[in-house]
Design a protein around this motif. Structure first.
Motif, PDB file in Angstrom:
ATOM      1  N   LEU A  40      12.609  27.798 -19.462  1.00 55.48           N
ATOM      2  CA  LEU A  40      12.001  27.960 -18.282  1.00 55.48           C
ATOM      3  C   LEU A  40      10.708  27.659 -17.870  1.00 55.48           C
ATOM      4  O   LEU A  40       9.913  27.397 -18.788  1.00 55.48           O
ATOM      5  N   PRO A  41      10.291  27.671 -16.864  1.00 53.94           N
ATOM      6  CA  PRO A  41      11.132  27.780 -15.398  1.00 53.94           C
ATOM      7  C   PRO A  41      11.907  26.411 -15.045  1.00 53.94           C
ATOM      8  O   PRO A  41      11.267  25.345 -15.370  1.00 53.94           O
ATOM      9  N   THR A  44      10.065  24.210 -11.546  1.00 52.45           N
ATOM     10  CA  THR A  44       8.994  23.200 -11.658  1.00 52.45           C
ATOM     11  C   THR A  44       9.525  21.947 -11.930  1.00 52.45           C
ATOM     12  O   THR A  44       9.056  20.962 -12.028  1.00 52.45           O
ATOM     13  N   LYS A  45      11.000  21.873 -12.351  1.00 54.23           N
ATOM     14  CA  LYS A  45      11.620  20.590 -12.729  1.00 54.23           C
ATOM     15  C   LYS A  45      12.177  19.939 -11.846  1.00 54.23           C
ATOM     16  O   LYS A  45      12.628  20.306 -10.877  1.00 54.23           O
ATOM     17  N   SER A  46      12.497  18.623 -12.318  1.00 55.97           N
ATOM     18  CA  SER A  46      13.200  17.707 -11.251  1.00 55.97           C
ATOM     19  C   SER A  46      14.482  18.083 -11.150  1.00 55.97           C
ATOM     20  O   SER A  46      15.411  18.725 -12.034  1.00 55.97           O
ATOM     21  N   GLU A 119       8.345  28.426  -5.105  1.00 50.62           N
ATOM     22  CA  GLU A 119       8.059  27.364  -4.640  1.00 50.62           C
ATOM     23  C   GLU A 119       9.178  26.201  -4.434  1.00 50.62           C
ATOM     24  O   GLU A 119       9.518  25.805  -3.336  1.00 50.62           O
ATOM     25  N   ARG A 123      10.815  24.782  -1.113  1.00 48.17           N
ATOM     26  CA  ARG A 123      10.919  23.258  -0.638  1.00 48.17           C
ATOM     27  C   ARG A 123      12.138  22.620  -0.401  1.00 48.17           C
ATOM     28  O   ARG A 123      12.387  21.700   0.229  1.00 48.17           O
ATOM     29  N   PRO A 146       5.098  32.595  -4.731  1.00 44.24           N
ATOM     30  CA  PRO A 146       5.084  32.272  -6.266  1.00 44.24           C
ATOM     31  C   PRO A 146       4.774  33.382  -7.221  1.00 44.24           C
ATOM     32  O   PRO A 146       5.208  33.372  -8.397  1.00 44.24           O
ATOM     33  N   LEU A 147       4.052  34.318  -6.795  1.00 49.24           N
ATOM     34  CA  LEU A 147       3.542  35.330  -7.732  1.00 49.24           C
ATOM     35  C   LEU A 147       4.699  36.335  -7.853  1.00 49.24           C
ATOM     36  O   LEU A 147       4.524  37.473  -8.608  1.00 49.24           O
ATOM     37  N   PRO A 150       6.193  36.317 -11.546  1.00 50.29           N
ATOM     38  CA  PRO A 150       5.348  36.950 -12.611  1.00 50.29           C
ATOM     39  C   PRO A 150       5.011  38.535 -12.393  1.00 50.29           C
ATOM     40  O   PRO A 150       5.019  39.239 -13.482  1.00 50.29           O
ATOM     41  N   LEU A 151       5.113  38.922 -11.291  1.00 49.26           N
ATOM     42  CA  LEU A 151       4.842  40.245 -10.965  1.00 49.26           C
ATOM     43  C   LEU A 151       6.138  40.998 -11.381  1.00 49.26           C
ATOM     44  O   LEU A 151       5.954  42.101 -12.108  1.00 49.26           O
ATOM     45  N   ILE A 165       0.180  42.161  -2.418  1.00 48.13           N
ATOM     46  CA  ILE A 165       0.644  40.648  -2.692  1.00 48.13           C
ATOM     47  C   ILE A 165       1.654  40.192  -1.891  1.00 48.13           C
ATOM     48  O   ILE A 165       1.596  39.148  -1.128  1.00 48.13           O
ATOM     49  N   ARG A 168       0.184  39.232   1.419  1.00 56.85           N
ATOM     50  CA  ARG A 168      -0.443  38.064   1.644  1.00 56.85           C
ATOM     51  C   ARG A 168       0.668  37.020   1.736  1.00 56.85           C
ATOM     52  O   ARG A 168       0.372  36.095   2.661  1.00 56.85           O
ATOM     53  N   TYR A 169       1.888  37.078   1.575  1.00 59.68           N
ATOM     54  CA  TYR A 169       2.827  36.075   1.715  1.00 59.68           C
ATOM     55  C   TYR A 169       3.591  36.410   3.193  1.00 59.68           C
ATOM     56  O   TYR A 169       3.939  35.473   3.885  1.00 59.68           O
TER      57      TYR A 169
ATOM     58  N   LEU B 147      -0.666  38.002 -16.048  1.00 61.78           N
ATOM     59  CA  LEU B 147      -0.697  37.608 -14.591  1.00 61.78           C
ATOM     60  C   LEU B 147      -1.867  36.748 -14.114  1.00 61.78           C
ATOM     61  O   LEU B 147      -1.945  36.215 -13.112  1.00 61.78           O
ATOM     62  N   PRO B 150      -0.791  32.669 -13.316  1.00 67.92           N
ATOM     63  CA  PRO B 150      -0.168  32.548 -11.793  1.00 67.92           C
ATOM     64  C   PRO B 150      -1.181  33.242 -10.838  1.00 67.92           C
ATOM     65  O   PRO B 150      -1.104  32.349  -9.747  1.00 67.92           O
ATOM     66  N   ASP B 154      -2.106  30.243  -7.946  1.00 68.11           N
ATOM     67  CA  ASP B 154      -1.961  30.714  -6.624  1.00 68.11           C
ATOM     68  C   ASP B 154      -3.186  30.818  -5.607  1.00 68.11           C
ATOM     69  O   ASP B 154      -3.301  30.970  -4.702  1.00 68.11           O
ATOM     70  N   LEU B 156      -5.391  33.298  -6.000  1.00 68.35           N
ATOM     71  CA  LEU B 156      -5.925  34.742  -5.552  1.00 68.35           C
ATOM     72  C   LEU B 156      -6.906  35.152  -6.769  1.00 68.35           C
ATOM     73  O   LEU B 156      -6.402  35.556  -7.867  1.00 68.35           O
ATOM     74  N   LEU B 161      -7.169  42.584  -4.658  1.00 69.78           N
ATOM     75  CA  LEU B 161      -5.869  42.295  -5.379  1.00 69.78           C
ATOM     76  C   LEU B 161      -6.212  41.791  -6.881  1.00 69.78           C
ATOM     77  O   LEU B 161      -5.748  42.229  -7.904  1.00 69.78           O
ATOM     78  N   ASP B 247       4.874  15.389 -14.354  1.00 71.84           N
ATOM     79  CA  ASP B 247       5.808  15.895 -12.932  1.00 71.84           C
ATOM     80  C   ASP B 247       5.020  15.993 -12.069  1.00 71.84           C
ATOM     81  O   ASP B 247       4.015  16.568 -12.126  1.00 71.84           O
TER      82      ASP B 247
END
Lengths: 274, 274
Positions: A40-41, A44-46, A119, A123, A146-147, A150-151, A165, A168-169, B147, B150, B154, B156, B161, B247
């Motif tokens: 993982l993750p 981010t991979k192709s 992301e 995308r 993206p956060l 991890p949150l 957070i 924010r998005y 955290l 990330p 990001d 932040l 925050l 990548d």
């Protein structure tokens, strides 16, 4: 055949929210979950790499015998669903994107739909495509958060920090236009299996009148009806869950509890090498 | 030989804070950076895998010719430094842990030192060992701050925050004992190359009288003195930086700017396959 488990996989523990939803709506079924935590993750991979990993993981689940496969990861669904269906025509294969898109189209009054995800998922526009196929007049807006992953993994899922957070998005699509009297989406798709843990904070920030669509819950319902269509429902009263992970069984058990809603006994977690 | 670049690598963009510090203290040097973004994070992988990846990455840097190698990643330093030194005895190899530990021992009056890092770095106790070797009477407390990576990625990195999340990790070692009149560490090591971006928020939460030790800055000084010892300093006035990534060169350039402090031209970023 009917007493075989439903197989499901994710790059890590996020897909356990799908398992949780499936256990709630099909308590008689057994499940075999594989979390590919060593790699993982996926996000981010192709696409080629993700498809290759998904095929390897599925081969391992099929080897252990499963009656249906759930791709409990948005990234893997977007990158690998057609390849998996081609590779295993004898097993129904269900991803998380289509059920989520279907539920969003049903839930939205106006057809103005927001999708949140990693992301890579945003995308890749897999939800946009799935929604527009079902409802060509829809307006879809994708927001990478993206956060949130991890949150959720850190257990920071409610209170002022999680809401801050989320704001924010999301504020630019909900609070800001609402205050200006402009249109806002009436439906918000949780396009990542980690996000249901943050549902309260997200609801708080999106504000009233916005329906949250959880792809875990809608995928569980899709699995249930597919099992019924194929005459594959188990006759058992209570099923069991088994877990495979590619890295650190102890960490998987510890993290898993947050997503599954009950303790994952370490004795039920087996380390596998892919 | 002296005009060859200094090579450095990290699992992603975090190591660019080390590059930034090296450029500031050695403007005449050129640098070749490799970010193994396709396989990040290293932090959740086994030590064997991290060592194998580190050797592959280093082979690529050596192939391109470098005069010194910096392991600009705490996890890779902890897992692979001895293996890298054995594999390339002809090149000085410098990790980030030892310089950070040395600076912490010098900065701490009382020998009570806190180290923050990723879960893997803290669990591996590499800083504890390096500090206790230099100062056996030291008391070291490790705090995983999962955290922070990330958050830094990001962008932040300051405000309520970022400070709120820092407080979540640090209050039990700084604010709470301080309010009770108990001892607190007088030195805080930033044991992850991502963390210098969060230095203001961390300082704010740790409170007065706590010296922050940035392993990026101390590693840069260690590299400078090693180059001088080996008579390897460049005679140029301004050096250049080149970037390799495994990548998505565009994402690397975009994320990199935050860590490097100036734009990374996409034309200077080359995609490599390992």
């Amino acid at each position: 055949m009917n007493e075989l488990p439903v197989g499901l996989f994710d790059s890590g523990v996020g897909g356990l929210t799908v398992l949780r939803a499936m256990r709630a709506c099909m308590p008689g079924e057994s499940f075999l979950y594989l979390g590919d935590t060593a790699r993982l993750p996926y996000g981010t991979k192709s696409r080629d790499t993700i498809a290759r990993y998904s095929l390897q993981v599925t081969a391992r689940l099929v080897e252990r015998k499963i009656k249906l496969l759930v791709v409990a990861c948005n990234t893997a669904t977007a990158a690998a669903l057609p390849a998996l269906r081609r590779a295993y025509p004898e097993i129904p294969v269900i991803g998380v994107v289509e059920p989520g898109a279907k539920a969003a189209c049903a839930a939205s009054r106006e057809g103005f739909i927001a999708v949140i995800g990693t992301e890579s998922t945003i995308r890749g526009r897999a939800y946009d495509e799935a929604i527009l196929k079902l409802r060509p007049d829809a307006r879809v807006i994708g927001l990478p958060c993206p956060l949130f992953v991890p949150l959720a993994e850190d257990g920071l899922v409610e209170g002022p920090l999680a809401e801050g957070i989320a704001a924010r998005y999301l504020d630019r699509v909900f609070r800001v236009p609402r205050e200006r009297g402009e249109n806002i989406p009436d439906c918000l798709v949780l396009g990542c299996t980690h996000f249901p843990l943050l549902a309260d904070a997200i609801t708080h920030v999106a504000g009233p009148g916005v329906t949250l669509v959880d792809s875990a819950a809608t995928t569980a319902r899709a699995v249930k009806s597919t099992l019924e269509e194929h005459g594959l429902r188990s006759a058992a009263e209570t099923g069991e869950s088994f877990f495979l992970t590619t890295d650190d069984a102890e960490r998987f058990a510890r993290m898993g509890e947050r997503f599954l809603g009950f303790p994952v006994p370490e004795s039920r977690v087996e380390l596998v090498d892919l």
